[in-house]
Design a protein around this motif. Sequence first.
Motif, mmCIF file in Angstrom:
data_model
loop_
_atom_site.group_PDB
_atom_site.id
_atom_site.type_symbol
_atom_site.label_atom_id
_atom_site.label_comp_id
_atom_site.label_asym_id
_atom_site.label_seq_id
_atom_site.Cartn_x
_atom_site.Cartn_y
_atom_site.Cartn_z
ATOM 1 N N ALA A 106 -13.955 -26.192 4.878
ATOM 2 C CA ALA A 106 -14.902 -27.305 5.005
ATOM 3 C C ALA A 106 -15.156 -27.650 6.467
ATOM 4 C CB ALA A 106 -14.365 -28.528 4.258
ATOM 5 N N PHE A 107 -14.100 -27.686 7.277
ATOM 6 C CA PHE A 107 -14.258 -27.991 8.699
ATOM 7 C C PHE A 107 -15.196 -26.979 9.372
ATOM 8 C CE2 PHE A 107 -9.708 -29.819 8.506
ATOM 9 C CZ PHE A 107 -10.176 -31.087 8.229
ATOM 10 N N SER A 108 -15.013 -25.713 9.030
ATOM 11 C CA SER A 108 -15.840 -24.674 9.651
ATOM 12 C C SER A 108 -17.305 -24.828 9.293
ATOM 13 C CB SER A 108 -15.340 -23.282 9.231
ATOM 14 O OG SER A 108 -14.165 -22.936 9.924
ATOM 15 N N ILE A 109 -17.574 -25.095 8.010
ATOM 16 C CA ILE A 109 -18.965 -25.272 7.593
ATOM 17 C C ILE A 109 -19.569 -26.484 8.288
ATOM 18 C CG2 ILE A 109 -20.498 -25.819 5.653
ATOM 19 C CD1 ILE A 109 -19.517 -22.959 5.634
ATOM 20 N N LYS A 110 -18.832 -27.577 8.347
ATOM 21 C CA LYS A 110 -19.350 -28.789 8.978
ATOM 22 C C LYS A 110 -19.668 -28.572 10.460
ATOM 23 C CE LYS A 110 -16.033 -31.651 7.537
ATOM 24 N NZ LYS A 110 -15.305 -32.922 7.288
ATOM 25 N N ASN A 133 -6.260 -24.858 12.343
ATOM 26 C CA ASN A 133 -5.231 -25.659 13.001
ATOM 27 C C ASN A 133 -5.227 -27.092 12.471
ATOM 28 O OD1 ASN A 133 -3.286 -24.791 14.855
ATOM 29 N ND2 ASN A 133 -4.188 -25.966 16.519
ATOM 30 N N MET A 134 -6.420 -27.676 12.340
ATOM 31 C CA MET A 134 -6.505 -29.031 11.788
ATOM 32 C C MET A 134 -5.961 -29.088 10.378
ATOM 33 S SD MET A 134 -10.028 -30.852 13.123
ATOM 34 C CE MET A 134 -11.176 -29.536 12.672
ATOM 35 N N ALA A 135 -6.373 -28.119 9.548
ATOM 36 C CA ALA A 135 -5.935 -28.118 8.150
ATOM 37 C C ALA A 135 -4.424 -27.943 8.039
ATOM 38 C CB ALA A 135 -6.655 -27.012 7.384
ATOM 39 N N LEU A 136 -3.874 -27.047 8.839
ATOM 40 C CA LEU A 136 -2.426 -26.805 8.797
ATOM 41 C C LEU A 136 -1.627 -28.024 9.255
ATOM 42 C CD1 LEU A 136 -2.434 -23.151 10.170
ATOM 43 C CD2 LEU A 136 -1.651 -23.852 7.886
ATOM 44 N N SER A 137 -2.259 -28.869 10.062
ATOM 45 C CA SER A 137 -1.575 -30.088 10.525
ATOM 46 C C SER A 137 -1.560 -31.168 9.444
ATOM 47 C CB SER A 137 -2.267 -30.635 11.780
ATOM 48 O OG SER A 137 -3.461 -31.327 11.449
ATOM 49 N N GLY A 138 -2.358 -30.946 8.389
ATOM 50 C CA GLY A 138 -2.436 -31.937 7.313
ATOM 51 C C GLY A 138 -3.682 -32.799 7.363
ATOM 52 N N ILE A 139 -4.562 -32.566 8.329
ATOM 53 C CA ILE A 139 -5.822 -33.316 8.397
ATOM 54 C C ILE A 139 -6.707 -32.907 7.223
ATOM 55 C CG2 ILE A 139 -7.919 -33.697 9.754
ATOM 56 C CD1 ILE A 139 -6.232 -33.190 12.267
ATOM 57 N N GLY A 165 -0.155 -21.750 4.803
ATOM 58 C CA GLY A 165 -0.602 -23.092 4.457
ATOM 59 C C GLY A 165 -0.830 -23.205 2.960
ATOM 60 N N SER A 166 -1.046 -24.410 2.484
ATOM 61 C CA SER A 166 -1.260 -24.642 1.060
ATOM 62 C C SER A 166 -2.691 -24.295 0.660
ATOM 63 C CB SER A 166 -0.985 -26.112 0.727
ATOM 64 O OG SER A 166 -1.980 -26.941 1.315
ATOM 65 N N VAL A 167 -2.916 -24.227 -0.648
ATOM 66 C CA VAL A 167 -4.264 -23.984 -1.157
ATOM 67 C C VAL A 167 -5.202 -25.100 -0.701
ATOM 68 C CG1 VAL A 167 -5.661 -23.811 -3.252
ATOM 69 C CG2 VAL A 167 -3.453 -22.650 -3.131
ATOM 70 N N GLU A 168 -4.701 -26.336 -0.711
ATOM 71 C CA GLU A 168 -5.508 -27.467 -0.246
ATOM 72 C C GLU A 168 -5.858 -27.318 1.228
ATOM 73 O OE1 GLU A 168 -2.686 -27.723 -1.919
ATOM 74 O OE2 GLU A 168 -3.085 -28.897 -3.744
ATOM 75 N N ASN A 169 -4.925 -26.784 2.016
ATOM 76 C CA ASN A 169 -5.194 -26.525 3.434
ATOM 77 C C ASN A 169 -6.334 -25.535 3.607
ATOM 78 O OD1 ASN A 169 -1.652 -26.508 4.361
ATOM 79 N ND2 ASN A 169 -3.090 -28.222 4.254
ATOM 80 N N ALA A 222 -8.697 -17.580 5.595
ATOM 81 C CA ALA A 222 -7.768 -16.450 5.705
ATOM 82 C C ALA A 222 -6.627 -16.782 6.660
ATOM 83 C CB ALA A 222 -8.510 -15.205 6.172
ATOM 84 N N LEU A 223 -6.948 -17.438 7.778
ATOM 85 C CA LEU A 223 -5.920 -17.822 8.747
ATOM 86 C C LEU A 223 -4.889 -18.762 8.126
ATOM 87 C CD1 LEU A 223 -8.053 -18.435 11.967
ATOM 88 C CD2 LEU A 223 -6.167 -16.799 11.756
ATOM 89 N N VAL A 224 -5.371 -19.716 7.365
ATOM 90 C CA VAL A 224 -4.456 -20.671 6.733
ATOM 91 C C VAL A 224 -3.509 -19.950 5.778
ATOM 92 C CG1 VAL A 224 -4.302 -22.599 5.099
ATOM 93 C CG2 VAL A 224 -5.928 -22.691 6.989
#
Length: 290
Positions: free
Chosen positions: A198-202, A236-242, A188-192, A181-183
């Motif tokens: 995924a980061f949160s689950i991990k 934050n990581m996803a929005l940076s492109g990670i 951010g993009s759908v891929e973001n 939701a934040l992204v």
Amino acid sequence: MDYKNLKEIANLSIEQNKKISDIVLIDQSKEMSISENDLYKKMEESFDVMLKSIEQGLDKDLKSTSKLSGGDSYRMLEYSKNNPLMGTFLSKALANCLAVSEYNSSMGKIVAAPTAGSCGILPGAICTLFLENMCKKDEAIMSLFTASAIGMVIAKNATIAGAEGGCQAECGAASAMTAGALVEVCKGSVENVLDACAFSIKNTLGLVCDPVAGLVEVPCIKRNVGCLSIAFSSANMALSGIKSKIPFDECVLAMKEVGSSMPTSLKETACGGLATTPTGLNIKNMLFGE
């Protein structure tokens, strides 16, 4: 849609050049046989309940019946005004997250997102963005549709019940929902969105459910705060492109596997973990007797 995986929803979003929330609103409107406008209004009502639970939960004199919780959200809010370590915005988000969780423990009206035990995470993030004028109300409300899709995928392929999968299924799921939701709110993009989830689950994989005295207070409320922080860092990581090396849908399957392997003592029974520490048992005896 059957919400069997988030990738399919994301692909549909890309194909139609729409946000995930738009796809979900259209789909659920058809599924529930109500207009998109009426469904949006229902979600707006939920958002307003979230806002009210923050307002009520910040009462410095609020206490649960057990007296195990209450007042910490007020303390965090006051701290947020004095050059806090994590910055004013995030400290306010943590205060709001605590407020909703403490209000829940005091039998206040909250929105289960996806459960009562994880109710502070999503509003702690999205409501704070709105309250701090970092997004419009309609953007905040629409992001909840994206969060709901993520939650439905997790519920379908793993679980959102602590009694079945541990706290990874409650606070972990809420963290993923919130990160996605934040992204979206941050454009951010759908891929973001997929990567953030995924980061949160991990980062919550294997989180146990061990409520002291069987109450959804200790350590549940503070876990809401921890998982809110994970949601922010994931977004934050996803929005940076990670990019996440393991796709979200595979992370959910791993969550199911881990939950199935977890002993019953660590799945909401209060028979292990923090619940059976000396202090945890003392609290139980104090409240309910030996």
